[in-house]
Design a protein around this motif. Structure first.
Motif, mmCIF file in Angstrom:
data_model
loop_
_atom_site.group_PDB
_atom_site.id
_atom_site.type_symbol
_atom_site.label_atom_id
_atom_site.label_comp_id
_atom_site.label_asym_id
_atom_site.label_seq_id
_atom_site.Cartn_x
_atom_site.Cartn_y
_atom_site.Cartn_z
ATOM 1 N N HIS A 195 0.838 -1.203 0.000
ATOM 2 C CA HIS A 195 0.000 0.000 0.000
ATOM 3 C C HIS A 195 0.874 1.255 0.000
ATOM 4 C CE1 HIS A 195 -4.205 -1.395 1.596
ATOM 5 N NE2 HIS A 195 -3.822 -2.076 0.530
ATOM 6 N N ASP A 196 1.883 1.273 0.879
ATOM 7 C CA ASP A 196 2.773 2.433 0.953
ATOM 8 C C ASP A 196 3.478 2.669 -0.388
ATOM 9 O OD1 ASP A 196 2.229 2.982 3.649
ATOM 10 O OD2 ASP A 196 3.825 1.668 4.359
ATOM 11 N N ASP A 197 3.905 1.577 -1.021
ATOM 12 C CA ASP A 197 4.612 1.691 -2.295
ATOM 13 C C ASP A 197 3.679 2.192 -3.400
ATOM 14 O OD1 ASP A 197 6.872 0.741 -1.002
ATOM 15 O OD2 ASP A 197 6.599 -1.323 -1.706
ATOM 16 N N ILE A 198 2.429 1.756 -3.367
ATOM 17 C CA ILE A 198 1.450 2.223 -4.351
ATOM 18 C C ILE A 198 1.231 3.726 -4.198
ATOM 19 C CG2 ILE A 198 -0.998 2.119 -4.992
ATOM 20 C CD1 ILE A 198 -0.830 -0.928 -4.309
ATOM 21 N N ILE A 199 1.098 4.174 -2.946
ATOM 22 C CA ILE A 199 0.933 5.616 -2.695
ATOM 23 C C ILE A 199 2.121 6.383 -3.251
ATOM 24 C CG2 ILE A 199 0.811 7.400 -0.913
ATOM 25 C CD1 ILE A 199 -0.712 5.374 0.834
ATOM 26 N N ALA A 200 3.324 5.877 -2.994
ATOM 27 C CA ALA A 200 4.539 6.562 -3.463
ATOM 28 C C ALA A 200 4.558 6.653 -4.989
ATOM 29 C CB ALA A 200 5.782 5.836 -2.954
#
Length: 240
Positions: A195-200
């Motif tokens: 999820h964090d990587d998708i946001i980034a």
């Protein structure tokens, strides 16, 4: 950290809110989190009393939810929560990659700064729910996360299909948020990191990377689902 809003109880929603809208939000929440199980009967009279409505607006909301795929309406039968089956599982995994990749890539191209900040706030709630092992909050926050990405795509043609897909995503995913071994616990943390990587990727406007990441995210869920439905057998002593 902002608290999750649970629209399951009419008392939890802001005063003065439209009662029919409140009913719709509550039913979507209850069905998504499986507070109302697949196939459960929905009683119009009970819902009308709970939400302070007459039966006509309840029926109107039932028709709307049926159009969205949450419930099933048949002549001379009570409304029921949409069922689930092996075919549901198969259809989900056939359709999900194309739709999630498309909406996530479009989100990277079209999202506003404010929408990205809202996605980050939802992710904080998702991580808090995982840390506290709150299954219902984890399911609800994950549903909000992917629905918000769908809104960020700014393509109205995709939203109805995404919303229907997300219903079964949430219901299938409920097993994912109840890890039964160390490996599943590690993969739950991996999902949060994805999820964090998708946001980034969205924030960097990298639509290609965003699409790859969400596909990997779906593959992780698929692997976990396969582990759940085909568990290792119980050990049986060779002799008693």
């Amino acid at each position: 950290m902002p608290a999750l809003k649970h629209p399951s109880d009419p008392q939890e929603l802001p005063a003065g809110r439209d009662r029919k809208q409140t009913l719709g939000e509550a039913l979507r929440y209850r069905i998504t989190t499986m507070e109302l199980k697949p196939g459960a009967v929905l009683d119009e009279v009970i819902l009308a009393e709970e939400f302070g409505l007459s039966r006509p607006p309840v029926r109107e909301m039932m028709r709307q939810l049926a159009a969205e795929g949450y419930i099933e309406l048949e002549a001379n039968r009570s409304a029921r929560v949409s069922g689930m089956s092996y075919q549901s599982l198969r259809n989900f995994y056939l359709a999900a990659p194309a739709l999630y990749v498309t909406t996530t890539r479009l989100a990277a191209e079209n999202a506003s700064a404010g929408e990205i900040e809202e996605l980050k706030r939802i992710q904080l709630r998702f991580r808090a729910a995982i840390a506290s092992r709150n299954v219902i909050d984890s399911v609800f926050a994950n549903d909000q996360f992917h629905h918000t990405i769908g809104l960020m795509a700014h393509n109205p043609y995709l939203l109805p299909s995404l919303r229907r897909l997300q219903l079964d995503h949430a219901r299938l995913g409920k097993t994912f948020y109840q890890p039964v071994n160390t490996r599943m616990e590690q993969e739950l943390e991996q999902a949060a990191q994805q999820h964090d990587d998708i946001i980034a990727a969205i924030e960097c406007r990298d639509s290609h990377a965003a699409g790859i990441l969400v596909r990997e995210h779906l593959d992780l869920g698929r692997k976990n689902m396969a582990m759940y439905v085909t568990p290792e057998g119980m050990e049986v002593p060779e002799s008693m």
